[in-house]
Design an enzyme around this catalytic site. Sequence first.
Site, PDB file in Angstrom:
ATOM      1  N   GLY A 183       0.676  -1.036   0.044  1.00  0.00           N
ATOM      2  CA  GLY A 183       0.105   0.051   0.093  1.00  0.00           C
ATOM      3  C   GLY A 183       0.977   1.228  -0.111  1.00  0.00           C
ATOM      4  O   GLY A 183       2.056   1.045  -0.432  1.00  0.00           O
ATOM      5  N   ARG A 184       0.421   2.284   0.487  1.00  0.00           N
ATOM      6  CA  ARG A 184       0.951   3.347   0.654  1.00  0.00           C
ATOM      7  C   ARG A 184       1.809   3.754   1.553  1.00  0.00           C
ATOM      8  O   ARG A 184       2.864   4.359   1.864  1.00  0.00           O
ATOM      9  CB  ARG A 184      -0.104   4.711   0.234  1.00  0.00           C
ATOM     10  N   GLU A 196       5.891   3.922   1.780  1.00  0.00           N
ATOM     11  CA  GLU A 196       6.298   5.098   0.950  1.00  0.00           C
ATOM     12  C   GLU A 196       6.996   5.930   1.932  1.00  0.00           C
ATOM     13  O   GLU A 196       8.019   6.678   1.735  1.00  0.00           O
ATOM     14  CB  GLU A 196       5.329   5.637   0.063  1.00  0.00           C
ATOM     15  N   CYS A 252       4.021  -6.548  -2.195  1.00  0.00           N
ATOM     16  CA  CYS A 252       3.704  -5.447  -2.869  1.00  0.00           C
ATOM     17  C   CYS A 252       4.785  -4.094  -2.645  1.00  0.00           C
ATOM     18  O   CYS A 252       5.936  -4.340  -2.924  1.00  0.00           O
ATOM     19  CB  CYS A 252       2.199  -5.016  -2.511  1.00  0.00           C
ATOM     20  N   HIS A 253       4.337  -3.166  -2.380  1.00  0.00           N
ATOM     21  CA  HIS A 253       5.226  -1.824  -1.939  1.00  0.00           C
ATOM     22  C   HIS A 253       5.813  -2.012  -0.600  1.00  0.00           C
ATOM     23  O   HIS A 253       6.827  -1.166  -0.492  1.00  0.00           O
ATOM     24  CB  HIS A 253       4.304  -0.646  -1.847  1.00  0.00           C
ATOM     25  N   TYR A 259       5.263  -5.541  -6.198  1.00  0.00           N
ATOM     26  CA  TYR A 259       4.531  -4.651  -7.244  1.00  0.00           C
ATOM     27  C   TYR A 259       5.430  -4.191  -8.407  1.00  0.00           C
ATOM     28  O   TYR A 259       6.613  -3.689  -7.977  1.00  0.00           O
ATOM     29  CB  TYR A 259       3.574  -3.612  -6.560  1.00  0.00           C
TER      30      TYR A 259
END
Length: 186
Positions: free
Chosen positions: A88-89, A92, A118-119, A138
Amino acid sequence: MMARILMITGDFTEDYETMVPFQTLLATGHQVDAVCPGKKAGDTVKTAIHDFEGDQTYSEKPGHNFALNATFSETDATVYDALVVPGGRAPEYLRMNNEVLDMVRHFFDAGKPVAAICHGAQLLAAAGVLRGRTCSAYPACAYEVTASGGTFADIAVTEAVTDGNLVTAPAWPAHPAWLKQFLAIL
């Protein structure tokens, strides 16, 4: 033997990549402590639902509020047997937190099992733990994996890859493979 697992997450973590492993690991008898910098047990993080609907990238929709069950400022990574990093975000901005990076490094330095999806690879890359390792993520995170010295595993979205103590996958459709491989190394 049941493991004590740390999950590091944050606002706009991917909904399925947070809730599904959290609940699955609890259901299989493990203890999972979910933490977020600046938050305490009982606080929530907002989640986002990422879907694959034929666009050039995933779509993003509001998800649920995920309740944290442990307090980040009281977290001692050394008492945990394994680490889970959802996508997800959140990765980040979590990758800019030195305490988070130190926690991630601890699991690799100690050779403890780590599952990232993923992220989540963004956090691993920022912690400098991917050099010489194979890591899926991802596809948009392939650059971070290779730039940090890792080998990007370009696998089907339903698959996962294990490299020693590290289990990674591209996104939530890989949950069956990802969680099966993670449970095998626990």
